[in-house]
Motif scaffolding. Structure first.
Motif, PDB file in Angstrom:
ATOM      1  N   ALA A 111       0.829  -1.178   0.089  1.00 39.44           N
ATOM      2  CA  ALA A 111      -0.270  -0.107  -0.123  1.00 39.44           C
ATOM      3  C   ALA A 111       0.729   1.131  -0.054  1.00 39.44           C
ATOM      4  O   ALA A 111       0.543   2.016  -0.642  1.00 39.44           O
ATOM      5  N   GLY A 112       2.098   1.177   0.722  1.00 38.79           N
ATOM      6  CA  GLY A 112       2.903   2.296   0.829  1.00 38.79           C
ATOM      7  C   GLY A 112       3.572   2.728  -0.489  1.00 38.79           C
ATOM      8  O   GLY A 112       3.671   3.953  -0.974  1.00 38.79           O
ATOM      9  N   LYS A 113       3.897   1.532  -0.960  1.00 40.18           N
ATOM     10  CA  LYS A 113       4.462   1.608  -2.569  1.00 40.18           C
ATOM     11  C   LYS A 113       3.528   2.236  -3.478  1.00 40.18           C
ATOM     12  O   LYS A 113       3.916   2.878  -4.275  1.00 40.18           O
ATOM     13  N   VAL A 114       2.349   1.725  -3.304  1.00 47.16           N
ATOM     14  CA  VAL A 114       1.433   2.199  -4.357  1.00 47.16           C
ATOM     15  C   VAL A 114       1.151   3.650  -4.338  1.00 47.16           C
ATOM     16  O   VAL A 114       0.988   4.385  -5.087  1.00 47.16           O
ATOM     17  N   LEU A 115       0.848   4.236  -2.864  1.00 46.31           N
ATOM     18  CA  LEU A 115       0.820   5.534  -2.743  1.00 46.31           C
ATOM     19  C   LEU A 115       1.853   6.440  -3.106  1.00 46.31           C
ATOM     20  O   LEU A 115       1.713   7.446  -3.579  1.00 46.31           O
ATOM     21  N   PHE A 116       2.962   5.706  -2.982  1.00 46.99           N
ATOM     22  CA  PHE A 116       4.150   6.724  -3.287  1.00 46.99           C
ATOM     23  C   PHE A 116       4.062   6.765  -4.971  1.00 46.99           C
ATOM     24  O   PHE A 116       4.555   7.881  -5.428  1.00 46.99           O
ATOM     25  N   THR A 117       4.045   5.652  -5.748  1.00 47.85           N
ATOM     26  CA  THR A 117       3.732   5.627  -7.019  1.00 47.85           C
ATOM     27  C   THR A 117       2.786   6.380  -7.605  1.00 47.85           C
ATOM     28  O   THR A 117       3.154   7.486  -8.394  1.00 47.85           O
ATOM     29  N   VAL A 118       1.725   6.472  -6.923  1.00 46.35           N
ATOM     30  CA  VAL A 118       0.524   7.558  -7.506  1.00 46.35           C
ATOM     31  C   VAL A 118       0.940   9.227  -6.982  1.00 46.35           C
ATOM     32  O   VAL A 118       0.943  10.024  -7.714  1.00 46.35           O
ATOM     33  N   GLU A 120       4.340  10.129  -6.888  1.00 45.62           N
ATOM     34  CA  GLU A 120       5.349  10.520  -7.981  1.00 45.62           C
ATOM     35  C   GLU A 120       4.797  10.751  -9.370  1.00 45.62           C
ATOM     36  O   GLU A 120       5.288  11.590  -9.915  1.00 45.62           O
ATOM     37  N   ALA A 121       3.636  10.107  -9.561  1.00 49.78           N
ATOM     38  CA  ALA A 121       3.093  10.060 -10.912  1.00 49.78           C
ATOM     39  C   ALA A 121       2.028  11.510 -11.257  1.00 49.78           C
ATOM     40  O   ALA A 121       2.079  12.088 -12.143  1.00 49.78           O
ATOM     41  N   PHE A 122       1.447  11.776 -10.146  1.00 51.51           N
ATOM     42  CA  PHE A 122       0.433  12.780 -10.194  1.00 51.51           C
ATOM     43  C   PHE A 122       0.516  13.776  -9.196  1.00 51.51           C
ATOM     44  O   PHE A 122       0.434  14.935  -9.544  1.00 51.51           O
ATOM     45  N   PHE A 123       0.480  13.424  -7.657  1.00 52.36           N
ATOM     46  CA  PHE A 123       0.265  14.376  -6.775  1.00 52.36           C
ATOM     47  C   PHE A 123       1.585  15.302  -6.692  1.00 52.36           C
ATOM     48  O   PHE A 123       1.360  16.607  -6.742  1.00 52.36           O
ATOM     49  N   PHE A 124       2.737  14.842  -6.524  1.00 58.36           N
ATOM     50  CA  PHE A 124       4.004  15.783  -6.328  1.00 58.36           C
ATOM     51  C   PHE A 124       4.021  16.655  -7.839  1.00 58.36           C
ATOM     52  O   PHE A 124       4.290  18.024  -7.701  1.00 58.36           O
ATOM     53  N   PRO A 246      10.962  15.074 -15.797  1.00 53.48           N
ATOM     54  CA  PRO A 246      11.003  13.710 -16.390  1.00 53.48           C
ATOM     55  C   PRO A 246      11.089  12.878 -14.938  1.00 53.48           C
ATOM     56  O   PRO A 246      10.939  11.430 -15.006  1.00 53.48           O
ATOM     57  N   GLY A 247      11.908  13.561 -14.162  1.00 51.25           N
ATOM     58  CA  GLY A 247      12.219  12.661 -12.883  1.00 51.25           C
ATOM     59  C   GLY A 247      11.103  12.336 -11.996  1.00 51.25           C
ATOM     60  O   GLY A 247      11.407  11.053 -11.632  1.00 51.25           O
ATOM     61  N   TRP A 248       9.987  12.940 -12.024  1.00 52.30           N
ATOM     62  CA  TRP A 248       8.942  12.283 -11.372  1.00 52.30           C
ATOM     63  C   TRP A 248       8.573  11.049 -11.839  1.00 52.30           C
ATOM     64  O   TRP A 248       8.031  10.078 -11.254  1.00 52.30           O
ATOM     65  N   TYR A 249       8.228  10.928 -13.264  1.00 53.18           N
ATOM     66  CA  TYR A 249       7.904   9.978 -14.033  1.00 53.18           C
ATOM     67  C   TYR A 249       8.849   8.720 -14.000  1.00 53.18           C
ATOM     68  O   TYR A 249       8.459   7.478 -13.886  1.00 53.18           O
ATOM     69  N   ILE A 250      10.399   9.199 -13.921  1.00 50.73           N
ATOM     70  CA  ILE A 250      10.961   7.850 -13.644  1.00 50.73           C
ATOM     71  C   ILE A 250      11.038   7.381 -12.570  1.00 50.73           C
ATOM     72  O   ILE A 250      11.003   5.869 -12.339  1.00 50.73           O
ATOM     73  N   ILE A 251      10.988   7.980 -11.527  1.00 47.64           N
ATOM     74  CA  ILE A 251      10.822   7.473 -10.016  1.00 47.64           C
ATOM     75  C   ILE A 251       9.370   6.731  -9.965  1.00 47.64           C
ATOM     76  O   ILE A 251       9.578   5.736  -9.439  1.00 47.64           O
ATOM     77  N   ALA A 252       8.433   7.242 -10.396  1.00 48.52           N
ATOM     78  CA  ALA A 252       7.037   6.407 -10.324  1.00 48.52           C
ATOM     79  C   ALA A 252       7.249   5.180 -11.091  1.00 48.52           C
ATOM     80  O   ALA A 252       6.613   4.387 -10.553  1.00 48.52           O
ATOM     81  N   TYR A 253       7.945   5.050 -12.311  1.00 52.02           N
ATOM     82  CA  TYR A 253       8.087   3.983 -12.922  1.00 52.02           C
ATOM     83  C   TYR A 253       8.704   2.876 -11.876  1.00 52.02           C
ATOM     84  O   TYR A 253       8.390   1.781 -12.166  1.00 52.02           O
ATOM     85  N   LEU A 254       9.759   3.225 -11.515  1.00 58.51           N
ATOM     86  CA  LEU A 254      10.846   2.317 -10.751  1.00 58.51           C
ATOM     87  C   LEU A 254       9.931   1.890  -9.604  1.00 58.51           C
ATOM     88  O   LEU A 254       9.987   0.809  -9.159  1.00 58.51           O
TER      89      LEU A 254
END
Length: 299
Positions: A111-118, A120-124, A246-254
């Motif tokens: 759950a933490g990883k999913v929230l972090f992914t979301v 990094e991809a959208f919120f931040f 692009p850094g947001w989306y690279i981190i979100a992908y990882l």
């Protein structure tokens, strides 16, 4: 007389008969006792009696020892069985608790990883974009993360006439800066921000030109003009860390990749050729296209 004498003798005999019988029995018993006592008092009899007594005592002691041993075995078995059952029971409970804790921690990790992914991809990136972009008419009335605010974050094409006006102001400012008229050039660059605040590439170019003009008017490092030049450059830099970075989306992908392999219970998660060809290559091409189309200054 004879009759009387015979009667007396018979009577006397009948009265003496029980006594005689008792005497005979006692005599027999005495004889038996004397013989048995005599036989038992002999050395051989004593030895036999001693052996029998020793055997009896040894048997009784052995029986007691066996009973004690059986009791010890029973008690030891009881203790071991109790400890074993208690240990097994506790181990079962502990293992169940550990399994529950492991499942809970794993779910919490996912759950933490999913929230972090979301995030990094959208919120931040969207929050950074909303906080660092130039103000536009009507932005003050938009609540953060409301549907109108979210729509304002998305790219929207500026009216062609408005865009042409902003482009003319940009070129005029650059011409003034080339002539050394930096105050007038800065005013022209600020007109670009006010006219087309959503045109990132044009505003970025105007912001960098503004920083150069302030630096040109600076007489020493750290004076007022130098600080304003740094601020103008920082404004451009921070806006570039919004949705276009692009850094947001690279981190979100990882992070999404980590979620995928954690859900599969794969602690390694090696990169494969298939992933590189069908995932990484399209992502990088898409990011480069978006950066060139919407992020790189329009020189």
């Amino acid at each position: 007389r004879v009759y009387t004498a015979m009667t007396t003798v018979g009577y006397t005999s009948s009265r003496l008969a029980p006594s005689v019988a008792r005497w005979n029995r006692s005599g027999t018993s005495s004889s038996a006792c004397s013989s048995s006592c005599a036989s038992s008092s002999s050395p051989r009899a004593l030895r036999r009696r001693g052996d029998a007594g020793s055997s009896l005592s040894f048997g009784v002691a052995k029986s007691k020892q066996a009973v004690r041993r059986r009791g010890d075995v029973v008690s030891v078995r009881a203790r071991v069985g109790t400890a074993f059952n208690k240990k097994n029971g506790n181990n079962g409970d502990d293992e169940d608790d550990e399994d529950d804790d492991a499942r809970t921690s794993r779910r919490a990790l996912l759950a933490g990883k999913v929230l972090f992914t979301v995030g990094e991809a959208f919120f931040f990136p969207w929050a950074t974009e909303g906080a660092t972009r130039p103000p536009s008419p009507g932005d003050a009335d938009l609540a953060p993360f409301s549907p109108p605010w979210l729509r304002s974050i998305l790219y929207s094409e500026t009216d062609a006439e408005v865009k042409a006006t902003a482009k003319a102001a940009l070129l005029r400012g650059e011409a003034l800066a080339a002539e050394g008229k930096h105050p007038e050039a800065i005013e022209a660059f600020e007109t670009v921000y006010a006219t087309a605040p959503r045109e990132y590439k044009m505003c970025q170019r105007a912001g960098l030109d503004t920083s150069k003009s302030y630096k040109a008017m600076s007489t020493r490092l750290g004076d007022e003009m130098d600080k304003k030049g740094n601020e103008a450059k920082g404004t451009v830099w921070w806006w570039g860390r919004g949705t276009r970075w692009p850094g947001w989306y690279i981190i979100a992908y990882l992070s999404a990749r980590s979620v995928f392999f954690t859900a599969k219970r794969d602690p390694v998660g090696k990169f494969t050729v298939t992933e590189g060809l069908f995932v990484l290559v399209p992502i990088w091409i898409g990011l480069l296209y978006a950066l060139v189309e919407y992020g790189v200054p329009d020189y």
